[in-house]
Design a protein around this motif. Structure first.
Motif, PDB file in Angstrom:
ATOM      1  N   ARG A  64      -9.824 -25.370 -35.870  1.00  0.00           N
ATOM      2  CA  ARG A  64     -10.482 -25.966 -37.250  1.00  0.00           C
ATOM      3  C   ARG A  64     -11.733 -26.733 -37.004  1.00  0.00           C
ATOM      4  O   ARG A  64     -11.639 -27.520 -36.196  1.00  0.00           O
ATOM      5  N   GLN A  65     -12.603 -26.410 -37.942  1.00  0.00           N
ATOM      6  CA  GLN A  65     -13.985 -27.123 -37.792  1.00  0.00           C
ATOM      7  C   GLN A  65     -13.844 -28.333 -38.134  1.00  0.00           C
ATOM      8  O   GLN A  65     -13.082 -28.612 -39.189  1.00  0.00           O
ATOM      9  N   GLY A  66     -14.628 -29.325 -37.737  1.00  0.00           N
ATOM     10  CA  GLY A  66     -14.733 -30.671 -38.036  1.00  0.00           C
ATOM     11  C   GLY A  66     -13.698 -31.679 -37.426  1.00  0.00           C
ATOM     12  O   GLY A  66     -13.508 -32.763 -37.691  1.00  0.00           O
ATOM     13  N   THR A  67     -12.961 -30.978 -36.546  1.00  0.00           N
ATOM     14  CA  THR A  67     -11.809 -31.823 -35.576  1.00  0.00           C
ATOM     15  C   THR A  67     -12.805 -32.391 -34.802  1.00  0.00           C
ATOM     16  O   THR A  67     -13.720 -31.995 -33.877  1.00  0.00           O
ATOM     17  N   ALA A  68     -12.581 -34.036 -34.750  1.00  0.00           N
ATOM     18  CA  ALA A  68     -13.039 -34.713 -33.839  1.00  0.00           C
ATOM     19  C   ALA A  68     -12.580 -34.390 -32.074  1.00  0.00           C
ATOM     20  O   ALA A  68     -11.327 -34.031 -31.954  1.00  0.00           O
ATOM     21  N   PRO A  69     -13.607 -34.558 -31.308  1.00  0.00           N
ATOM     22  CA  PRO A  69     -13.202 -34.219 -29.739  1.00  0.00           C
ATOM     23  C   PRO A  69     -11.877 -34.928 -29.422  1.00  0.00           C
ATOM     24  O   PRO A  69     -11.050 -34.372 -28.527  1.00  0.00           O
ATOM     25  N   ALA A  70     -11.690 -36.358 -29.724  1.00  0.00           N
ATOM     26  CA  ALA A  70     -10.757 -37.015 -29.627  1.00  0.00           C
ATOM     27  C   ALA A  70      -9.304 -36.505 -29.978  1.00  0.00           C
ATOM     28  O   ALA A  70      -8.071 -36.781 -29.357  1.00  0.00           O
ATOM     29  N   GLU A  71      -9.285 -35.711 -31.166  1.00  0.00           N
ATOM     30  CA  GLU A  71      -8.209 -35.240 -31.612  1.00  0.00           C
ATOM     31  C   GLU A  71      -7.851 -34.044 -31.231  1.00  0.00           C
ATOM     32  O   GLU A  71      -6.776 -33.343 -31.396  1.00  0.00           O
ATOM     33  N   MET A  72      -8.738 -33.209 -30.381  1.00  0.00           N
ATOM     34  CA  MET A  72      -8.233 -31.926 -29.906  1.00  0.00           C
ATOM     35  C   MET A  72      -7.256 -31.907 -28.747  1.00  0.00           C
ATOM     36  O   MET A  72      -7.660 -32.624 -27.417  1.00  0.00           O
ATOM     37  N   THR A  73      -6.342 -31.023 -28.833  1.00  0.00           N
ATOM     38  CA  THR A  73      -5.094 -31.359 -27.864  1.00  0.00           C
ATOM     39  C   THR A  73      -4.795 -30.044 -26.978  1.00  0.00           C
ATOM     40  O   THR A  73      -4.060 -29.990 -26.000  1.00  0.00           O
ATOM     41  N   ASP A  74      -5.412 -28.729 -27.703  1.00  0.00           N
ATOM     42  CA  ASP A  74      -5.186 -27.718 -27.313  1.00  0.00           C
ATOM     43  C   ASP A  74      -6.125 -27.380 -26.055  1.00  0.00           C
ATOM     44  O   ASP A  74      -7.192 -27.839 -26.177  1.00  0.00           O
ATOM     45  N   MET A  75      -5.575 -26.717 -24.894  1.00  0.00           N
ATOM     46  CA  MET A  75      -6.707 -26.576 -23.896  1.00  0.00           C
ATOM     47  C   MET A  75      -6.708 -25.058 -23.477  1.00  0.00           C
ATOM     48  O   MET A  75      -5.899 -23.948 -23.836  1.00  0.00           O
ATOM     49  N   PHE A  76      -8.126 -24.813 -23.184  1.00  0.00           N
ATOM     50  CA  PHE A  76      -8.298 -23.388 -22.833  1.00  0.00           C
ATOM     51  C   PHE A  76      -8.909 -23.354 -21.213  1.00  0.00           C
ATOM     52  O   PHE A  76      -9.669 -24.610 -21.054  1.00  0.00           O
ATOM     53  N   GLU A  77      -8.572 -22.718 -20.494  1.00  0.00           N
ATOM     54  CA  GLU A  77      -8.831 -22.708 -19.088  1.00  0.00           C
ATOM     55  C   GLU A  77      -9.322 -21.224 -18.724  1.00  0.00           C
ATOM     56  O   GLU A  77      -8.918 -20.311 -18.645  1.00  0.00           O
ATOM     57  N   CYS A  78     -10.282 -21.225 -17.660  1.00  0.00           N
ATOM     58  CA  CYS A  78     -11.080 -20.009 -17.241  1.00  0.00           C
ATOM     59  C   CYS A  78     -11.065 -20.015 -15.694  1.00  0.00           C
ATOM     60  O   CYS A  78     -11.165 -21.152 -15.017  1.00  0.00           O
ATOM     61  N   GLU A  79     -10.814 -19.167 -15.124  1.00  0.00           N
ATOM     62  CA  GLU A  79     -10.925 -18.919 -13.456  1.00  0.00           C
ATOM     63  C   GLU A  79     -11.883 -17.826 -13.098  1.00  0.00           C
ATOM     64  O   GLU A  79     -11.648 -16.537 -14.068  1.00  0.00           O
ATOM     65  N   PHE A  80     -13.183 -17.824 -12.428  1.00  0.00           N
ATOM     66  CA  PHE A  80     -13.915 -16.901 -11.904  1.00  0.00           C
ATOM     67  C   PHE A  80     -13.942 -16.316 -10.621  1.00  0.00           C
ATOM     68  O   PHE A  80     -13.533 -17.402  -9.889  1.00  0.00           O
ATOM     69  N   ASN A  81     -14.318 -15.265 -10.098  1.00  0.00           N
ATOM     70  CA  ASN A  81     -14.371 -14.937  -9.009  1.00  0.00           C
ATOM     71  C   ASN A  81     -15.442 -15.700  -8.346  1.00  0.00           C
ATOM     72  O   ASN A  81     -15.632 -16.014  -6.809  1.00  0.00           O
ATOM     73  N   LYS A  82     -16.493 -16.010  -8.895  1.00  0.00           N
ATOM     74  CA  LYS A  82     -17.583 -16.466  -8.276  1.00  0.00           C
ATOM     75  C   LYS A  82     -18.431 -17.756  -9.278  1.00  0.00           C
ATOM     76  O   LYS A  82     -18.149 -17.334 -10.412  1.00  0.00           O
ATOM     77  N   ALA A  83     -19.196 -18.659  -8.963  1.00  0.00           N
ATOM     78  CA  ALA A  83     -19.708 -19.565  -9.474  1.00  0.00           C
ATOM     79  C   ALA A  83     -21.198 -18.838 -10.208  1.00  0.00           C
ATOM     80  O   ALA A  83     -21.581 -19.250 -11.376  1.00  0.00           O
ATOM     81  N   ASP A  84     -21.747 -17.871  -9.693  1.00  0.00           N
ATOM     82  CA  ASP A  84     -22.834 -17.160 -10.123  1.00  0.00           C
ATOM     83  C   ASP A  84     -22.611 -15.973 -11.109  1.00  0.00           C
ATOM     84  O   ASP A  84     -21.517 -15.582 -10.597  1.00  0.00           O
ATOM     85  N   LYS A  85     -23.472 -15.658 -11.705  1.00  0.00           N
ATOM     86  CA  LYS A  85     -23.513 -14.350 -12.695  1.00  0.00           C
ATOM     87  C   LYS A  85     -23.682 -13.323 -11.755  1.00  0.00           C
ATOM     88  O   LYS A  85     -24.463 -13.204 -10.932  1.00  0.00           O
ATOM     89  N   PRO A  86     -22.842 -12.273 -12.235  1.00  0.00           N
ATOM     90  CA  PRO A  86     -21.835 -12.075 -13.047  1.00  0.00           C
ATOM     91  C   PRO A  86     -20.621 -12.740 -12.389  1.00  0.00           C
ATOM     92  O   PRO A  86     -20.301 -12.684 -11.166  1.00  0.00           O
ATOM     93  N   HIS A  87     -19.876 -13.538 -13.296  1.00  0.00           N
ATOM     94  CA  HIS A  87     -19.031 -14.460 -12.707  1.00  0.00           C
ATOM     95  C   HIS A  87     -17.619 -13.677 -12.395  1.00  0.00           C
ATOM     96  O   HIS A  87     -16.841 -14.193 -11.391  1.00  0.00           O
ATOM     97  N   ASP A  88     -17.339 -12.539 -13.234  1.00  0.00           N
ATOM     98  CA  ASP A  88     -16.107 -11.937 -12.963  1.00  0.00           C
ATOM     99  C   ASP A  88     -14.891 -12.726 -13.194  1.00  0.00           C
ATOM    100  O   ASP A  88     -14.353 -13.335 -12.361  1.00  0.00           O
ATOM    101  N   LEU A  89     -14.428 -12.488 -14.361  1.00  0.00           N
ATOM    102  CA  LEU A  89     -13.052 -13.331 -14.872  1.00  0.00           C
ATOM    103  C   LEU A  89     -12.037 -12.835 -14.048  1.00  0.00           C
ATOM    104  O   LEU A  89     -11.600 -11.790 -13.756  1.00  0.00           O
ATOM    105  N   VAL A  90     -11.190 -13.783 -13.540  1.00  0.00           N
ATOM    106  CA  VAL A  90     -10.171 -13.588 -12.697  1.00  0.00           C
ATOM    107  C   VAL A  90      -8.825 -14.079 -13.514  1.00  0.00           C
ATOM    108  O   VAL A  90      -7.657 -13.363 -13.267  1.00  0.00           O
ATOM    109  N   LYS A  91      -8.732 -15.204 -14.387  1.00  0.00           N
ATOM    110  CA  LYS A  91      -7.517 -15.572 -15.193  1.00  0.00           C
ATOM    111  C   LYS A  91      -8.180 -16.480 -16.245  1.00  0.00           C
ATOM    112  O   LYS A  91      -9.266 -17.067 -15.990  1.00  0.00           O
TER     113      LYS A  91
END
Length: 124
Positions: A64-91
């Motif tokens: 939802r646009q306009g949601t204050a950061p303090a009200e955001m409770t949903d989480m999104f997480e990423c894991e990558f094979n390496k910190a440099d590009k190309p990152h290669d998504l792992v999970k």
């Protein structure tokens, strides 16, 4: 109650400002936007960990646009094979549901492969 909310916001601001890896964070935001099929994803607090194995990013978000950061409770997480590009998504995880290349659930495995392909296209 108001004082606690103000203290929480003040405490979280330095965390967001002192990001460890803007490049990893941008890549995870790309994965999230592709997953939700929107360019208008509201992002709150972002934490990145390029020094971990595998490197990763955790961020709060809202569809939802306009949601204050303090009200955001949903989480999104990423894991990558390496910190440099190309990152290669792992999970990647949306709240408590994670998507991996070896998932037993065919739909989650397919969503992971879709995000991996979209990310490879974007990083070329």
């Amino acid at each position: 109650m108001f004082n606690r909310a103000v203290l929480l916001v003040i405490t979280l601001l330095p965390t967001a400002a002192l990001a460890q890896s803007p490049d990893l964070e941008a890549t995870c935001k790309t994965v999230a936007k592709n997953f939700f099929l929107t360019d208008g994803l509201a992002i709150g607090t972002v934490q990145s960990f390029p020094e971990l194995k595998p490197p990763g990013v955790r961020m709060s978000y809202s569809t939802r646009q306009g949601t204050a950061p303090a009200e955001m409770t949903d989480m999104f997480e990423c894991e990558f094979n390496k910190a440099d590009k190309p990152h290669d998504l792992v999970k990647f995880c949306v709240s408590t549901i994670c998507y991996t290349p070896n998932d037993n659930d065919a739909d989650r495995k397919r969503r992971f492969e879709e995000m991996r392909i979209l990310l490879q296209r974007a990083e070329k």
